[in-house]
Design a protein around this motif. Structure first.
Motif, PDB file in Angstrom:
ATOM      1  N   GLU A  60      82.995  68.125 -18.346  1.00  0.00           N
ATOM      2  CA  GLU A  60      84.309  67.589 -18.804  1.00  0.00           C
ATOM      3  C   GLU A  60      84.718  68.749 -19.717  1.00  0.00           C
ATOM      4  N   ASN A  61      85.867  69.279 -19.276  1.00  0.00           N
ATOM      5  CA  ASN A  61      86.374  70.559 -20.061  1.00  0.00           C
ATOM      6  C   ASN A  61      86.407  70.688 -21.479  1.00  0.00           C
ATOM      7  N   ASN A  62      86.553  69.580 -22.175  1.00  0.00           N
ATOM      8  CA  ASN A  62      86.714  69.697 -23.499  1.00  0.00           C
ATOM      9  C   ASN A  62      85.127  69.329 -24.099  1.00  0.00           C
ATOM     10  N   LEU A  63      84.319  68.674 -23.350  1.00  0.00           N
ATOM     11  CA  LEU A  63      83.239  68.215 -23.957  1.00  0.00           C
ATOM     12  C   LEU A  63      81.702  69.102 -23.542  1.00  0.00           C
ATOM     13  N   GLY A  64      81.752  69.313 -22.404  1.00  0.00           N
ATOM     14  CA  GLY A  64      80.666  70.002 -21.585  1.00  0.00           C
ATOM     15  C   GLY A  64      80.143  69.350 -20.643  1.00  0.00           C
ATOM     16  N   TRP A  65      78.726  69.523 -20.283  1.00  0.00           N
ATOM     17  CA  TRP A  65      78.229  68.905 -19.097  1.00  0.00           C
ATOM     18  C   TRP A  65      77.544  67.794 -19.408  1.00  0.00           C
ATOM     19  N   ASN A  66      77.318  66.863 -18.602  1.00  0.00           N
ATOM     20  CA  ASN A  66      76.741  65.439 -18.985  1.00  0.00           C
ATOM     21  C   ASN A  66      76.043  65.188 -17.473  1.00  0.00           C
ATOM     22  N   ILE A  67      74.909  64.464 -17.292  1.00  0.00           N
ATOM     23  CA  ILE A  67      74.520  63.921 -16.320  1.00  0.00           C
ATOM     24  C   ILE A  67      74.985  62.504 -15.995  1.00  0.00           C
ATOM     25  N   LEU A  68      75.655  62.105 -14.671  1.00  0.00           N
ATOM     26  CA  LEU A  68      76.028  60.821 -14.441  1.00  0.00           C
ATOM     27  C   LEU A  68      74.834  59.723 -14.398  1.00  0.00           C
ATOM     28  N   ASP A  69      75.222  58.674 -14.737  1.00  0.00           N
ATOM     29  CA  ASP A  69      74.338  57.491 -14.491  1.00  0.00           C
ATOM     30  C   ASP A  69      73.413  57.449 -13.249  1.00  0.00           C
ATOM     31  N   GLU A  70      72.211  56.987 -13.458  1.00  0.00           N
ATOM     32  CA  GLU A  70      71.208  56.893 -12.461  1.00  0.00           C
ATOM     33  C   GLU A  70      71.572  56.175 -11.396  1.00  0.00           C
ATOM     34  N   GLU A  71      72.522  55.202 -11.435  1.00  0.00           N
ATOM     35  CA  GLU A  71      72.931  54.392 -10.425  1.00  0.00           C
ATOM     36  C   GLU A  71      73.817  54.962  -9.506  1.00  0.00           C
ATOM     37  N   THR A  72      74.255  56.250  -9.791  1.00  0.00           N
ATOM     38  CA  THR A  72      75.237  57.134  -8.695  1.00  0.00           C
ATOM     39  C   THR A  72      74.627  57.714  -7.559  1.00  0.00           C
ATOM     40  N   CYS A  73      73.205  57.890  -8.011  1.00  0.00           N
ATOM     41  CA  CYS A  73      72.241  58.304  -6.903  1.00  0.00           C
ATOM     42  C   CYS A  73      71.616  57.378  -5.936  1.00  0.00           C
ATOM     43  N   GLN A  74      71.855  56.301  -6.153  1.00  0.00           N
ATOM     44  CA  GLN A  74      71.263  55.027  -5.246  1.00  0.00           C
ATOM     45  C   GLN A  74      71.829  54.766  -4.192  1.00  0.00           C
ATOM     46  N   ALA A  75      71.395  54.597  -3.103  1.00  0.00           N
ATOM     47  CA  ALA A  75      71.738  54.383  -1.820  1.00  0.00           C
ATOM     48  C   ALA A  75      72.562  53.025  -1.891  1.00  0.00           C
ATOM     49  N   LYS A  76      74.039  52.920  -1.326  1.00  0.00           N
ATOM     50  CA  LYS A  76      74.689  51.703  -1.429  1.00  0.00           C
ATOM     51  C   LYS A  76      74.791  51.273  -0.087  1.00  0.00           C
ATOM     52  N   ASP A  77      75.056  49.952   0.168  1.00  0.00           N
ATOM     53  CA  ASP A  77      75.085  49.208   1.467  1.00  0.00           C
ATOM     54  C   ASP A  77      76.021  49.672   2.452  1.00  0.00           C
ATOM     55  N   ASN A  78      76.997  50.526   1.991  1.00  0.00           N
ATOM     56  CA  ASN A  78      78.051  51.032   2.992  1.00  0.00           C
ATOM     57  C   ASN A  78      77.698  52.793   3.544  1.00  0.00           C
ATOM     58  N   PHE A  79      76.376  53.144   2.934  1.00  0.00           N
ATOM     59  CA  PHE A  79      75.968  54.410   3.223  1.00  0.00           C
ATOM     60  C   PHE A  79      75.226  54.114   4.717  1.00  0.00           C
ATOM     61  N   VAL A  80      75.451  55.004   5.648  1.00  0.00           N
ATOM     62  CA  VAL A  80      74.638  54.928   7.064  1.00  0.00           C
ATOM     63  C   VAL A  80      73.777  55.929   7.039  1.00  0.00           C
ATOM     64  N   LEU A  81      72.538  55.705   7.327  1.00  0.00           N
ATOM     65  CA  LEU A  81      71.267  56.771   7.361  1.00  0.00           C
ATOM     66  C   LEU A  81      71.225  57.253   8.581  1.00  0.00           C
ATOM     67  N   LYS A  82      71.364  58.640   8.738  1.00  0.00           N
ATOM     68  CA  LYS A  82      70.989  59.108   9.919  1.00  0.00           C
ATOM     69  C   LYS A  82      70.028  60.435   9.693  1.00  0.00           C
ATOM     70  N   LYS A  83      69.693  61.359  10.779  1.00  0.00           N
ATOM     71  CA  LYS A  83      68.911  62.455  10.565  1.00  0.00           C
ATOM     72  C   LYS A  83      69.575  63.788  10.953  1.00  0.00           C
ATOM     73  N   ILE A  84      69.536  64.709  10.327  1.00  0.00           N
ATOM     74  CA  ILE A  84      69.777  66.092  10.637  1.00  0.00           C
ATOM     75  C   ILE A  84      68.567  66.586  11.620  1.00  0.00           C
ATOM     76  N   LEU A  85      69.273  67.145  12.730  1.00  0.00           N
ATOM     77  CA  LEU A  85      68.465  67.788  13.722  1.00  0.00           C
ATOM     78  C   LEU A  85      68.434  69.293  13.864  1.00  0.00           C
ATOM     79  N   PRO A  86      67.427  70.050  14.157  1.00  0.00           N
ATOM     80  CA  PRO A  86      66.132  69.623  14.630  1.00  0.00           C
ATOM     81  C   PRO A  86      65.144  69.132  13.368  1.00  0.00           C
TER      82      PRO A  86
END
Length: 320
Positions: A60-86
């Motif tokens: 945040e340009n006037n305040l500096g760096w911060n870490i977003l809430d833990e929940e922002t890294c949790q998978a949501k129901d609308n996330f579709v899981l696939k795999k990168i090949l190979p």
């Protein structure tokens, strides 16, 4: 008589304060303020590089760096899981009907831009000590590949939905010890960006514009823009390999990256050049990279003196 003079003195003093104080405030905040220069870090909140691993951070340009809430890294129901090949690396994508290019391609084949990803892998093999900086990371095809191969990654994207998927992917693939994820745009000055959705269901086609006010704009459609130089506030980067795909704004990133390119040995840059090939911004990009010792990797079939004929995606490598 003395009383009258005293009253006049009070009036003049009040008038002076009324006029001078606003002028001093205006000078303090508007004169000689260069938003492209590093700020005084004494009042900016900083993080260590280790604190950012496996997390989404933002400046945040006037305040500096911060870490977003833990929940922002949790998978949501609308996330579709696939795999990168190979490599069989897990990655969370969008519903392919909502993102008809990148997500649909990964959904159907497990791949995206394979020839370009392979070229970045080759560059990382040549410079394993380099940090891979993915500017315009989207859902992380490049970032997840490099992290899975053991390389240090800094992924940057202004779309919160993208970085949430990318962080969840990093956790699913157990590569959080290799990746830092930044929710910011990168531009030529610190500002606020409005995100402009593509007219088709194409998350990667989202555009941005700088704005002065966020009123009447949904929060998840805005992001703070920072400079590439600002990464040096917390990341001790000695050498780097950069991928830059930001829908026509690559030149603006470079305008805010002079200190970065002076201090960091940039070995390779993969840049989307198609929007600059017939524009004066193309000449700026060429001159900028030449100044810092980088030359385009051009086929002998391409006219090197006519950049309007150059490929849409182009790699610059350090001159030998």
């Amino acid at each position: 008589m003395g009383s009258v003079q005293y009253q006049y003195a009070i009036i003049w003093f009040a008038l002076g304060v009324t006029l001078i104080v606003p002028l001093l405030i205006f000078i303090r905040y508007n004169v000689n303020v260069d938003k492209t220069k590093p700020v005084d870090n004494s009042n900016i909140v900083l993080l260590s590089s280790e604190e950012t691993l496996g997390k989404i951070i933002t400046r945040e340009n006037n305040l500096g760096w911060n870490i977003l809430d833990e929940e922002t890294c949790q998978a949501k129901d609308n996330f579709v899981l696939k795999k990168i090949l190979p490599l069989n690396v897990p990655i969370y994508i969008y519903n392919p009907n909502e993102d008809v290019h990148i997500s649909r391609m990964i959904f159907n084949s497990g791949t995206w831009e394979t020839p370009l990803v392979d070229k970045v892998v080759e560059a990382m093999k040549l410079h394993p000590e380099a940090v891979f900086i993915d500017i315009g990371a989207n859902i992380g095809m490049y970032s997840m590949t490099m992290a899975a191969l053991g390389y240090r990654v800094i992924a940057v994207d202004c779309n919160i939905e993208n970085v949430m998927r990318l962080c969840a992917s990093a956790r699913k693939a157990n590569v959080t010890n290799k990746m830092s994820i930044i929710h910011n745009g990168i531009s030529d000055k610190r500002s606020v960006l409005r995100l402009i959705k593509s007219t088709e269901p194409n998350v990667g086609g989202m555009g941005v514009e700088q704005i002065s006010s966020t009123s009447n704009i949904t929060h998840n459609l805005t992001a703070n823009a920072i400079l590439l130089d600002d990464l040096l506030e917390i990341f001790p980067i000695k050498s780097a390999i950069i991928k830059m795909d930001v829908e026509k704004h690559e030149d603006e990133i470079l305008k805010g990256a002079k200190i970065f390119f002076e201090k960091v040995k940039v070995e390779t840059v993969l840049l989307e050049f198609r929007f600059h090939a017939k524009d004066e911004t193309g000449k700026f990009i060429i001159d900028f990279f030449d100044k810092y010792g980088l030359a385009p990797d051009l086929s002998k079939l391409v006219n090197a003196s006519d950049y309007s004929t150059w490929p849409g995606d182009l790699i610059w490598s350090r001159k030998k």
